[in-house]
Design an enzyme around this catalytic site. Structure first.
Site, PDB file in Angstrom:
ATOM      1  N   THR A   5       0.835  -1.194   0.000  1.00 38.61           N
ATOM      2  CA  THR A   5       0.000   0.000   0.000  1.00 38.61           C
ATOM      3  C   THR A   5       0.868   1.241   0.000  1.00 38.61           C
ATOM      4  O   THR A   5       2.085   1.152  -0.012  1.00 38.61           O
ATOM      5  CB  THR A   5      -0.914   0.013   1.243  1.00 38.61           C
ATOM      6  OG1 THR A   5      -1.928   0.976   1.050  1.00 38.61           O
ATOM      7  CG2 THR A   5      -0.154   0.307   2.509  1.00 38.61           C
ATOM      8  N   LYS A  37      -7.291   1.879   4.903  1.00 36.58           N
ATOM      9  CA  LYS A  37      -6.114   1.531   5.699  1.00 36.58           C
ATOM     10  C   LYS A  37      -5.726   2.657   6.643  1.00 36.58           C
ATOM     11  O   LYS A  37      -4.621   2.705   7.150  1.00 36.58           O
ATOM     12  CB  LYS A  37      -4.954   1.201   4.774  1.00 36.58           C
ATOM     13  CG  LYS A  37      -5.288   0.081   3.803  1.00 36.58           C
ATOM     14  CD  LYS A  37      -4.256  -0.009   2.731  1.00 36.58           C
ATOM     15  CE  LYS A  37      -4.839  -0.664   1.515  1.00 36.58           C
ATOM     16  NZ  LYS A  37      -3.965  -0.546   0.372  1.00 36.58           N
ATOM     17  N   GLY A  49      -2.434   5.197  10.046  1.00 38.01           N
ATOM     18  CA  GLY A  49      -2.521   4.432   8.817  1.00 38.01           C
ATOM     19  C   GLY A  49      -1.489   3.330   8.839  1.00 38.01           C
ATOM     20  O   GLY A  49      -0.467   3.452   9.505  1.00 38.01           O
ATOM     21  N   SER A 129       4.824   0.416  -0.081  1.00 36.84           N
ATOM     22  CA  SER A 129       5.571   0.210  -1.313  1.00 36.84           C
ATOM     23  C   SER A 129       5.638   1.462  -2.175  1.00 36.84           C
ATOM     24  O   SER A 129       6.621   1.686  -2.868  1.00 36.84           O
ATOM     25  CB  SER A 129       4.971  -0.945  -2.112  1.00 36.84           C
ATOM     26  OG  SER A 129       3.607  -0.697  -2.374  1.00 36.84           O
TER      27      SER A 129
END
Length: 180
Positions: A5, A37, A49, A129
């Protein structure tokens, strides 16, 4: 790095914003495109988050929220206590997740090894990522454009979603503002 994410947060003078994309991947497949998230914690006064394993992140959220309640919403004291607990607990050290937590006063990255990191500028943090794409875009926009914090987060996540294959452009944000 987690191929999971992108979460980006920005703390301004009187405003805090966190945003994340909605993509959930498993290997080379997209399982879901509209996941949330990010969360509001402690009566909506702290934003958080996560990136990484969803199950691990839910455990971290629950643990952190418990500590936050014990510390009466003091974010600084909570991240220190959280780090201590993380390092003591062998199970936690195996969790594959990271978190960003912030309010209008502080912003921290909680790493998968129990480290607490305050961003160098004290203003912008990213994990996941696509985190490097998002933070690069956010820093450039912060330096060269006059955007409010929420727009800066949304635009930076949009750019990350266009570049990172583990990040999409289904962006959600939460905003905190100081009560005047």
């Amino acid at each position: 790095m987690f191929e999971a994410t992108t979460i980006l947060a920005c703390k301004g003078k009187n405003k805090a914003v966190i945003g994340g994309d909605g993509q959930v991947t498993f290997g080379n497949s997209v399982l879901k495109g509209n996941a949330t998230k990010i969360r509001k914690l402690h009566h909506g006064k702290v934003l958080a988050g996560f990136a990484g394993s969803t199950a691990d992140a839910f455990n971290l959220f629950d643990m952190f929220e418990g500590i936050l309640e014990q510390k009466k919403g003091d974010l600084f004291k909570s991240v220190i206590e959280f780090s201590k607990e993380w390092r003591k607990d062998k199970m936690l050290r195996r969790l594959e997740a990271m978190m960003i937590v912030l309010n209008t006063e502080h912003i921290f990255i909680l790493s998968g090894t129990g480290d607490v990191v305050e961003p160098e500028d004290g203003k912008i943090a990213a994990i996941g990522s696509g985190g490097n794409f998002a933070i690069s875009a956010a820093r450039a926009l912060d330096r060269h454009a006059s955007l409010d914090e929420e727009t800066l987060v949304k635009e930076s996540l949009q750019i990350a979603g266009e570049l990172c294959i583990y990040t999409n452009t289904n962006i959600k944000t939460f905003v905190l503002e100081d009560e005047e």
